[in-house]
Design a protein around this motif. Structure first.
Motif, PDB file in Angstrom:
ATOM      1  N   HIS A 110      40.550  42.356  37.935  1.00  0.00           N
ATOM      2  CA  HIS A 110      40.819  41.065  37.252  1.00  0.00           C
ATOM      3  C   HIS A 110      39.723  40.610  36.183  1.00  0.00           C
ATOM      4  N   GLY A 111      39.933  40.261  35.083  1.00  0.00           N
ATOM      5  CA  GLY A 111      38.702  40.150  33.988  1.00  0.00           C
ATOM      6  C   GLY A 111      37.938  39.021  34.680  1.00  0.00           C
ATOM      7  N   GLY A 112      36.778  39.124  34.468  1.00  0.00           N
ATOM      8  CA  GLY A 112      35.844  38.032  34.876  1.00  0.00           C
ATOM      9  C   GLY A 112      35.005  38.289  36.189  1.00  0.00           C
ATOM     10  N   ASP A 113      35.467  39.335  36.979  1.00  0.00           N
ATOM     11  CA  ASP A 113      34.536  39.716  38.137  1.00  0.00           C
ATOM     12  C   ASP A 113      33.522  40.160  37.948  1.00  0.00           C
ATOM     13  N   LEU A 114      32.275  39.459  38.256  1.00  0.00           N
ATOM     14  CA  LEU A 114      30.936  39.868  37.876  1.00  0.00           C
ATOM     15  C   LEU A 114      30.342  40.988  38.741  1.00  0.00           C
ATOM     16  N   ALA A 115      31.030  40.992  40.032  1.00  0.00           N
ATOM     17  CA  ALA A 115      30.280  41.832  40.772  1.00  0.00           C
ATOM     18  C   ALA A 115      30.534  43.476  40.632  1.00  0.00           C
ATOM     19  N   PRO A 116      29.409  44.076  40.699  1.00  0.00           N
ATOM     20  CA  PRO A 116      29.548  45.821  40.446  1.00  0.00           C
ATOM     21  C   PRO A 116      30.502  46.307  41.385  1.00  0.00           C
ATOM     22  N   LYS A 117      31.007  47.454  41.380  1.00  0.00           N
ATOM     23  CA  LYS A 117      32.058  47.751  42.128  1.00  0.00           C
ATOM     24  C   LYS A 117      31.233  49.156  43.110  1.00  0.00           C
ATOM     25  N   ALA A 118      31.230  48.587  44.162  1.00  0.00           N
ATOM     26  CA  ALA A 118      30.570  49.625  45.273  1.00  0.00           C
ATOM     27  C   ALA A 118      31.204  50.832  45.479  1.00  0.00           C
ATOM     28  N   GLU A 119      32.667  50.848  45.540  1.00  0.00           N
ATOM     29  CA  GLU A 119      33.475  51.911  45.771  1.00  0.00           C
ATOM     30  C   GLU A 119      33.214  52.964  44.802  1.00  0.00           C
TER      31      GLU A 119
ATOM     32  N   LEU B  91      36.091  29.421  44.598  1.00  0.00           N
ATOM     33  CA  LEU B  91      37.117  30.356  43.709  1.00  0.00           C
ATOM     34  C   LEU B  91      36.564  30.039  42.310  1.00  0.00           C
ATOM     35  N   ALA B  92      36.316  28.957  42.065  1.00  0.00           N
ATOM     36  CA  ALA B  92      35.865  28.520  40.561  1.00  0.00           C
ATOM     37  C   ALA B  92      34.397  28.660  40.403  1.00  0.00           C
ATOM     38  N   ALA B  93      33.657  28.551  41.401  1.00  0.00           N
ATOM     39  CA  ALA B  93      32.119  28.706  41.300  1.00  0.00           C
ATOM     40  C   ALA B  93      31.431  30.123  41.401  1.00  0.00           C
ATOM     41  N   PHE B  94      32.264  30.917  41.993  1.00  0.00           N
ATOM     42  CA  PHE B  94      31.469  32.396  42.177  1.00  0.00           C
ATOM     43  C   PHE B  94      32.634  33.540  41.738  1.00  0.00           C
ATOM     44  N   PRO B  95      32.055  34.508  41.445  1.00  0.00           N
ATOM     45  CA  PRO B  95      33.032  35.783  41.197  1.00  0.00           C
ATOM     46  C   PRO B  95      34.151  36.243  42.175  1.00  0.00           C
ATOM     47  N   PHE B  96      34.836  35.565  42.645  1.00  0.00           N
ATOM     48  CA  PHE B  96      35.959  35.834  43.559  1.00  0.00           C
ATOM     49  C   PHE B  96      37.273  36.114  42.924  1.00  0.00           C
ATOM     50  N   SER B  97      37.221  36.631  41.649  1.00  0.00           N
ATOM     51  CA  SER B  97      38.609  36.737  40.911  1.00  0.00           C
ATOM     52  C   SER B  97      39.440  37.961  41.443  1.00  0.00           C
ATOM     53  N   SER B  98      38.690  38.716  42.294  1.00  0.00           N
ATOM     54  CA  SER B  98      39.739  39.974  43.068  1.00  0.00           C
ATOM     55  C   SER B  98      40.424  39.329  44.470  1.00  0.00           C
ATOM     56  N   SER B  99      39.976  38.044  44.715  1.00  0.00           N
ATOM     57  CA  SER B  99      40.468  37.567  46.163  1.00  0.00           C
ATOM     58  C   SER B  99      41.936  37.322  45.949  1.00  0.00           C
ATOM     59  N   PHE B 100      42.594  37.602  47.147  1.00  0.00           N
ATOM     60  CA  PHE B 100      44.093  37.336  46.984  1.00  0.00           C
ATOM     61  C   PHE B 100      44.380  35.865  46.901  1.00  0.00           C
TER      62      PHE B 100
END
Length: 302
Positions: A32-41, A280-289
């Motif tokens: 999802h756009g806007g997810d700031l977390a780097p992708k560990a996988e 969900l609004a305050a933190f980069p959890f845009s990949s959350s279900f």
């Protein structure tokens, strides 16, 4: 199909830890756009420059949220009410660290690290312009107003964050609640009048609009982020960092989330999204279900 009971889930986690990463690599990741977390996988290596940039982005997002939500930015008028907001805040007076006690978000590993630092008799390498308190690691609320103000103003403040749905699953697997099924447990959470810290939203638990955290650390990237954090705080890292498995756990939970999310009714999904709407609004959890099921006033009347 009825979902596995809690004991079965625990066994399934052990299998998923071995197979989950393969399943994820075979299928497209939820992006999802806007997810700031780097992708560990993807084997992402977090350099210091990238870490600092990511921190800026996370805090910028948090500040933007706080500027929109007046309900979470206004401190209570009375001293007792203000003190009641602090029970989840912990301090280590030897290392001048302040953090929020968030269950199932990496704080347990953080405690192991602090214990190692103390065993090695580590202290801050610089002289500080204030008196260092000699007390064991404890709650911020146990200090007087003058001491709390000094700590909030000078300590390195760390906030650990994790996808709220993953926190909820972890709480269920740890045996919290009396219901054998995940759907029943979720309903118990939604119906509860007093929110337990294990599933309480981070914004309410840690008050990030009132406490100016220096670092927002994401579960799934603890080893890399904590290494940079310690270095920036003037503390040694390297061999003192404990063995952290949060990145592998994160893969497992992404697989498990899909299974458990399917057990919930459409109303429960929307109610959970509303319950955790601030997180969900305050933190980069845009990949959350939960981010895929925005709540509406019509489906949430409490």
């Amino acid at each position: 199909m009825r979902f596995l009971p809690r004991l079965g889930l625990s066994a399934a986690l052990a299998i998923a830890a071995f197979l989950g990463w393969r399943l994820l690599l075979r299928s497209p990741a939820r992006r999802h756009g806007g997810d700031l977390a780097p992708k560990a996988e993807e084997g992402f290596t977090l350099t210091l420059d990238t870490f600092l940039h990511v921190q800026q982005l996370r805090k910028r997002r948090l500040r933007a949220f706080c500027s929109r939500e007046s309900k979470v930015t206004t401190a209570p008028s009375s001293r007792d009410e203000r003190a009641s907001l602090l029970p989840s805040l912990r301090v280590n007076t030897r290392l001048d660290l302040l953090y929020c006690q968030v269950p199932s978000a990496g704080v347990e590993e953080w405690h192991q690290l602090l214990e190692k630092l103390e065993e090695e008799n580590v202290t801050l390498p610089v002289l500080l312009p204030y008196r260092r308190l000699q007390a064991k690691e404890t709650r911020l609320s146990e200090f007087n107003q003058t001491e709390r103000k000094a700590m909030l103003g000078s300590y390195t403040k760390v906030l650990f964050v994790r996808d709220p749905f993953h926190r909820l699953i972890a709480t269920f697997l740890q045996g919290m609640g009396i219901n054998p099924s995940f759907s029943s447990f979720v309903q118990e959470v939604l119906d509860s009048t007093k929110k337990h810290e294990a599933w309480k939203p981070l914004v309410s638990l840690c008050q990030p609009c009132l406490v100016q955290y220096d670092y927002v650390v994401m579960f799934g990237f603890l080893r890399q982020e904590l290494g940079h954090l310690l270095h920036r705080a003037g503390l040694p890292a390297g061999s003192l960092l404990p063995e952290l498995t949060d990145s592998q756990v994160q893969w497992t939970y992404r697989w498990l989330s899909e299974q458990m999310f399917s057990e919930l009714s459409a109303q429960q999904k929307q109610q959970l999204s509303h319950f955790y709407r601030w997180d969900l609004a305050a933190f980069p959890f845009s990949s959350s279900f939960l981010a895929d099921h925005p709540s509406t006033a019509e489906t949430w009347q409490k």
